[in-house]
Write an enzyme that holds these catalytic residues in place. Structure first.
Site, PDB file in Angstrom:
ATOM      1  CG  ASP A  74      -2.508  84.247  10.768  1.00 57.84           C
ATOM      2  OD1 ASP A  74      -2.090  83.435   9.932  1.00 57.84           O
ATOM      3  OD2 ASP A  74      -2.574  85.469  10.564  1.00 57.84           O
ATOM      4  CG  HIS A 134       4.063  58.712   5.015  1.00 53.67           C
ATOM      5  ND1 HIS A 134       4.142  59.823   5.797  1.00 53.67           N
ATOM      6  CD2 HIS A 134       3.562  59.099   3.817  1.00 53.67           C
ATOM      7  CE1 HIS A 134       3.717  60.864   5.097  1.00 53.67           C
ATOM      8  NE2 HIS A 134       3.360  60.442   3.906  1.00 53.67           N
TER       9      HIS A 134
HETATM   10  C1  MEV Z   1       6.425  64.555   6.293  1.00 52.60           C
HETATM   11  O1  MEV Z   1       5.252  65.323   6.276  1.00 52.60           O
HETATM   12  C2  MEV Z   1       7.368  65.067   7.357  1.00 52.60           C
HETATM   13  C3  MEV Z   1       8.739  64.407   7.379  1.00 52.60           C
HETATM   14  O2  MEV Z   1       9.358  64.496   6.100  1.00 52.60           O
HETATM   15  C4  MEV Z   1       9.559  65.135   8.406  1.00 52.60           C
HETATM   16  C5  MEV Z   1      11.028  64.752   8.442  1.00 52.60           C
HETATM   17  O3  MEV Z   1      11.572  64.304   7.420  1.00 52.60           O
HETATM   18  O4  MEV Z   1      11.609  64.938   9.523  1.00 52.60           O
HETATM   19  C6  MEV Z   1       8.637  62.947   7.707  1.00 52.60           C
END
Ligand code: MEV
Length: 438
Positions: free
Chosen positions: A296, A393
């Site tokens: 969960d 990313h």
């Molecule tokens: C994105 O999903 C998560 C981050 O923003 C975490 C962080 O900033 O430490 C990259």
């Protein structure tokens, strides 16, 4: 237009869909086709999913990925992750590989106590209530025996029941605050059943208690429910290595990297705006494993964030230090997880995930999940303090943009090749697609 309906849950699946598309969609055939394309051709499997919840009309897919190369307490594991965010599995895999060469992850379950409460109102004398509680305490446990017997045979059960006076915060408010060890079960059903039994025993016995006045006998039970705040169900995960071994990239100086990394953690320790995002990154790893293993994630999320603010300010869940040339990065978090009960014996992919993890106990799963969170945070901070997050990313997001534009296999190959040497931005990808299609 009246869009309300009564008796919806009693309709058949196709009647429900007919009503939905007729009421809410102009292109009804397209809407139906969208739902139906996700139906499973195996009727038994589809029925299993239909029956998880009420009013199922289709299945909602999430990618189920794996992150290999996790060395945890000397044991190699491939971790299953169910998540839609493009870069999460890649980041976990990268962090796993990085720490594989540096001794891997060390974990320890520090405690496993879970909590449930009967919330009730009592407007008489506290001392009389205390006397009543002492007289009824063992009966509360005995009456719950039919529920606790099996759990006790395996070494778990009710640990204690306390009477808590909360009248300073809310007039007349008291609790039966109970603690439990639910072993390999997450324990929500077990705890809630025990609590409901406590309430009925408590109410029944109050009517028979000579020390109460007629008014005092009318104890008003408000509710009986487990708490998803589990600050005594804690797991620790840690990585460490000499600072000099912290870099696997000649462009990164290990001392400077370690310092900057620690600064980033310290910022998240004292600055709530950053801490929330920092912890969100940890939850990227945690939720993905929690979901893949049929646990969960809402309960875990609620408990973890409450723990992150336990001293009154929301703070980073991870910490880092350098001592005697050794860099250590660690996290202690509350996790109430189960490896039996719930979806674990039902959902074929959950069963697969459990086997992939060598059928862990709940404690072992706590360790694995914590590692996924720590790895994710390490990967995020490493990117943030070196290249910036967007490079990795956007590389992972590239495929989403290509799919948005219905890129063919050939177009994908060419564009991915192009972006090996160019910076990925949404605009740059759109331009590349347009150029290719000219
Ligand atoms: C994105 O999903 C998560 C981050 O923003 C975490 C962080 O900033 O430490 C990259």
């Amino acid at each position: 237009m009246n869009t309300s309906i009564s008796g919806f849950s009693k309709l058949s699946k196709s009647q429900k869909i007919d009503w939905i598309v007729e009421t809410h969609f102009s292109n009804q055939e397209e809407a139906k086709a969208t739902l139906k394309q996700y139906w499973n051709s195996d009727n038994k499997l589809q029925q299993l999913h239909d029956e998880f919840i009420e009013n199922t009309i289709t299945n909602y897919y999430l990618p189920f990925g794996v992150a290999p190369n996790f060395l945890i307490n000397g044991k190699m594991l491939t971790i299953p992750m169910a998540i839609e965010e493009s870069s999460v599995v890649a980041a976990a895999s990268k962090a796993a590989k990085f720490w594989l060469k540096r001794g891997g992850f060390k974990t320890e379950v520090l405690s496993t106590t879970k909590i449930g409460q009967v919330h009730f109102m009592f407007y008489g004398k506290t001392e009389t209530l205390q006397a009543f509680f002492q007289s009824v305490k063992s009966k509360l446990q005995t009456d719950a025996k039919p529920i606790t017997e099996n759990m006790e045979k395996r070494g778990g059960g009710i640990l204690d029941i306390e009477l808590r006076n909360k009248t300073e915060d809310l007039a007349g408010y008291y609790q039966l605050h109970a603690t439990f060890d639910t072993l390999d079960a997450m324990g929500a059903n077990f705890i809630n059943s025990c609590l409901e039994q406590f309430s009925s025993t408590f109410k029944r016995e109050a009517l028979l208690f000579d020390g109460f006045t007629a008014v005092e006998k009318q104890i008003e039970i408000v509710m009986s429910i487990l708490s998803n705040y589990v600050p005594n169900c804690i797991v620790r995960a840690e990585v460490s290595c000499p600072v000099s071994e912290l870099s696997d990239d000649k462009t990164i100086d290990p001392d400077a990297f370690a310092e900057k990394f620690i600064q980033a953690v310290k910022i998240a320790e004292i600055e709530p705006y950053r801490a929330v995002t920092h912890n969100k990154g940890i939850m990227n790893g945690i939720d993905a494993v929690v979901l893949a293993t049929g646990n969960d994630f809402r309960a875990v999320e609620a408990g973890v964030h409450a723990y992150a603010s336990r001293d009154g300010q929301y703070r980073s869940l991870t910490h880092a230090k350098i001592e005697n040339g050794i860099f250590t990065f660690w996290m202690e978090i509350p996790l109430a997880l189960g490896t039996v009960g719930g979806l674990t014996g039902l959902h074929p992919l959950v069963k697969f995930a459990m086997r992939l993890l060598h059928n862990p106990s709940a404690k072992e799963l706590m360790e694995i999940v914590a590692v996924a969170g720590l790895a994710q945070n390490f990967a995020a901070l490493r990117s943030l303090t070196t290249t910036g997050i967007q490079e990795g990313h956007m590389k992972m997001h590239l495929m989403n943009i290509l799919n948005q534009f219905d890129a063919s296999a050939e177009e994908k190959v060419q564009i991915i090749h192009h972006f090996k040497t160019h910076i990925v931005t949404h605009r740059a990808v759109v331009e590349a697609i347009e150029n290719l299609r000219k």
